[in-house]
Design an enzyme around this catalytic site. Structure first.
Site: not given
Ligand code: MN
Length: 705
Positions: A72, A76-77, A139
């Site tokens: 997940h 993004e990262d 999350d």
């Molecule tokens: Mn997260």
């Protein structure tokens, strides 16, 4: 690896070997992608997605969901993108990961928590697949559980966001266990001292209450067993800390007052047993009739079912009892997630693959069908779960909701009628976009206004909200009326001028008599109808003349002539069959209900209209006419690179605007280009054509129709 082995054991209980294998592959991918990254707790980053997956594994969520949970944070990262995920783990998993990332992005952009309600709705609307929300909740839950290491201001912000956004979403989805954990963790982080004091007080009170709770429990169990319900469960339950706190706040109660109530839960086997158990409880203690609620017959919007009753217990202590089946208990604790909990096994596949918001909704409607009161219920659920609304931001971060398919013009009218009426352009996510662009969730929309700008009738073809439609129509109608009245007055005065008269020379009494003869209610109405071509100007003028006892009938219609100023607005339009421009000889055609359409005198259409002389009107151009008029120019040009640019340059050098270009290839050598340009008058057009002719490649040029 240790943490993951643990998770794998948990998953192996209900997923197939193949699915567990795929999840292992996801773990290896994510582990590599997050390599070197650390959480603020100092642990390797990968521990976080594993824990998120574990929370979902405990809810027995499907393999796609677990896979997505492990991945997940990679979009993004890390450097992994959606495409790579799709290629390795399938389109569905990629969509889930992408959905979670998008929600993360909007929550980073929006800090304005006063709008929590809209924000929640936007999150729901953005998630096409409800599993995106469930992953996001897991999350957040893990982040809340590991909040300890963060500095207070950041902790505080996250805790507040959890209480205002995530806890209500969990509630809406019926995920009560998660909601309770959100609330207690949020409460502890936001008000650490209050939390500790309250917790200690509850611990102390528990000792005093224990004996009485035990006694009531025993009595309830015995009574139920006497009725043959042997495998039911009864226990005294405690409210969680945050709900005690809220109750004290909202009702201004003291701690002893909120702790005064003794709450019990009774779990039975079958639905019918619920009502039997209720009767049994009521026979044991006196019920407070007004406090009885049947959420089995009428479930709560999130699917919650239970019987609630209040009683007066031994020594007059108030008792609350919740009675439900084991299955209802599962739904009460896990809400939407109980679908996976229950259906795990052979049905699991079919359900999880197509499980999206709509299906959850359908499931709820099914429950509702058996129970009635559908309207309020559907309204409630629809708002949050049915993605038929779009949520967008203003540049200042306020959120507005619009129906699906709405455009920037709808948005402008939603903010304010004046903003709508004067909008000329818009920026979507800081880039200029056409006003007709359909808006999407999460976009930032900025409307650009210009003083003196007004609505365009063409907007009516794309706006969707009632507010925009009615405002545009209203403006056009008003505008058309003003302009029609003005035109009507000019037409009548034009005729009256021959006899030296003018409408303003008539007294009110005379006007009243005239209006009566015309069976009209006001002078403006008559003038409007004349301007719109609904009444003949000559006939109306005759009534004015009759009133002056001037018997000379108007014969010489040729002299009746309207001067076109170019500023008449909507009631005077220029025909697109012959494109008249100042300097051309022109004729007017009164089109009933619309006003005057100007044609060139030699236009073939106007020649046909001449058989209806009442509809034709002599017009001529004002000498100093203002404004710009459209006219097509047709150019044959040798097919050469860059020639179109040369033509366009030539036109703009004469200060004319190109409104439209069309290129038609006549043969391999010659192109026919049709420009529509805006010009001031015939001399201006002539200048443009001379300038175009000077371009070497031009073989032929003419004014078009
Ligand atoms: Mn997260």
């Amino acid at each position: 690896m240790f943490a993951f082995t643990d998770l794998r054991d948990l998953l192996a209980v209900y997923l197939t070997d193949e699915e567990v294998e795929k999840i292992t592959k996801a773990y290896i991918t994510a582990d590599k992608a997050h390599e070197g990254q650390k959480r603020y707790t100092g642990e390797p980053y990968i521990t976080h997605p594993i824990e998120v997956a574990r929370i979902l594994g405990q809810l027995k969520m499907d393999a796609e969901c677990i896979c997505a949970a492990i991945l997940h944070d990679v979009i993004e990262d890390t450097r992994l993108d959606k495409k790579t995920i799709a290629a390795n783990f399938g389109e569905k998993v990629a969509e889930l990961v992408d959905g979670v990332s998008k929600l993360t992005q909007i929550s980073c952009e929006t800090r304005e928590l006063q709008q929590a309600e809209n924000f929640r709705k936007m999150m729901m609307a953005m998630a096409q697949d409800i599993r995106v929300i469930i992953i996001k909740l897991a999350d957040r839950l893990h982040n809340m559980r590991t909040l300890g290491a963060l500095p207070y201001p950041k902790k505080r912000r996250i805790a507040q966001e959890t209480l205002e956004i995530y806890a209500p979403i969990a509630h809406r989805l019926g995920m009560n266990n998660m909601r309770i954990e959100f609330e207690d963790l949020g409460f502890a982080a936001l008000y650490p001292i209050r939390y500790r004091v309250l917790k200690e007080s509850v611990r102390k009170a528990r000792g005093n209450r224990h004996a009485l709770i035990h006694k009531i429990e025993q009595k309830l169990v015995k009574q139920l067993e006497d009725l043959g319900m042997t495998d039911c469960k009864v226990w005294g339950r405690e409210k969680h800390l945050y709900s005690l706190y809220q109750k004290m706040q909202a009702k201004r109660l003291s701690f002893t007052e909120v702790m005064d109530v003794y709450a019990f839960r009774i779990i039975v086997k079958r639905k019918e047993d619920c009502y039997t158990a209720l009767g049994c409880v009521h026979s044991l203690y006196r019920p407070i009739t007004k406090r009885f609620k049947d959420y089995i017959a009428v479930p709560k919007p999130n699917g919650y079912q239970s019987l609630h009753t209040s009683l007066i217990g031994p020594h007059g202590v108030p008792i609350e009892a919740q009675i439900r089946t084991f299955e209802m208990e599962q739904v009460a604790e896990h809400g939407i997630a109980s679908h996976w909990l229950y259906k795990s096994g052979e049905q699991n596949d079919a359900i999880s693959k197509h499980f999206n918001t709509n299906q959850w909704l359908k499931g709820l409607i099914d429950i509702q069908k058996h129970t009635g009161n559908p309207l309020e219920f559907i309204e409630n659920v629809k708002i949050d779960l049915y993605p038929n609304e779009v949520y967008v931001f203003t540049p200042k971060g306020s959120i507005f909701s619009l129906p699906q398919g709405a455009t920037s013009v709808d948005f402008a009218y939603l903010i304010h009628t004046d903003i709508g009426n004067t909008c000329v352009a818009c920026k979507i996510n800081r880039r200029l976009a056409p006003l007709s662009t359909r808006l999407k969730n999460g976009q930032m929309v900025e409307i650009i206004n210009a003083e003196g700008a007004y609505p365009n009738p063409a907007w009516l073809s794309f706006v969707v909200t009632g507010k925009a439609k009615s405002n545009i129509r209203h403006w056009l109608k008003n505008q058309q009326r003003t302009e029609s009245v003005q035109l009507g007055r000019r037409l009548i005065n034009g005729i009256l001028a021959e006899t030296g008269l003018n409408i303003s020379a008539f007294e009110q009494e005379e006007l009243d008599a005239i209006l009566q003869k015309l069976s009209a209610t006001s002078l403006d109405n008559v003038l409007e109808e004349v301007g719109l071509g609904k009444r003949m100007a000559a006939l109306v003028a005759q009534v004015f003349l009759d009133e002056q006892h001037d018997s000379t009938p108007i014969h010489d219609k040729a002299k009746e002539c309207l001067v076109i100023q170019g500023t008449e607005g909507l009631v005077v339009t220029y025909a697109s069959c012959c494109y008249p421009i100042p300097g051309d000889l022109i004729m007017g055609y009164l089109k009933p209900g619309q006003g005057i359409v100007i044609h060139t005198e030699n236009c073939s259409k106007i020649k046909k209209y001449k058989s209806k002389p009442n509809h034709c009107i002599n017009v001529k151009w004002e000498r100093e006419i203002k404004g710009e008029f459209q006219v097509p120019i047709i150019v044959d040009v040798i097919n050469d690179r860059g020639v179109l640019a040369q033509l366009a340059n030539a036109i703009s050098e004469t200060n004319a605007n190109i409104l439209n270009v069309n290129v038609d290839q006549r043969d391999t050598r010659v192109n026919t280009v049709r420009f529509v340009v805006s010009v001031r008058d015939r001399p201006h057009l002539a200048r443009i054509m001379r300038r175009l002719r000077a371009v070497g490649e031009v073989t032929r040029i003419k004014r078009g129709k």
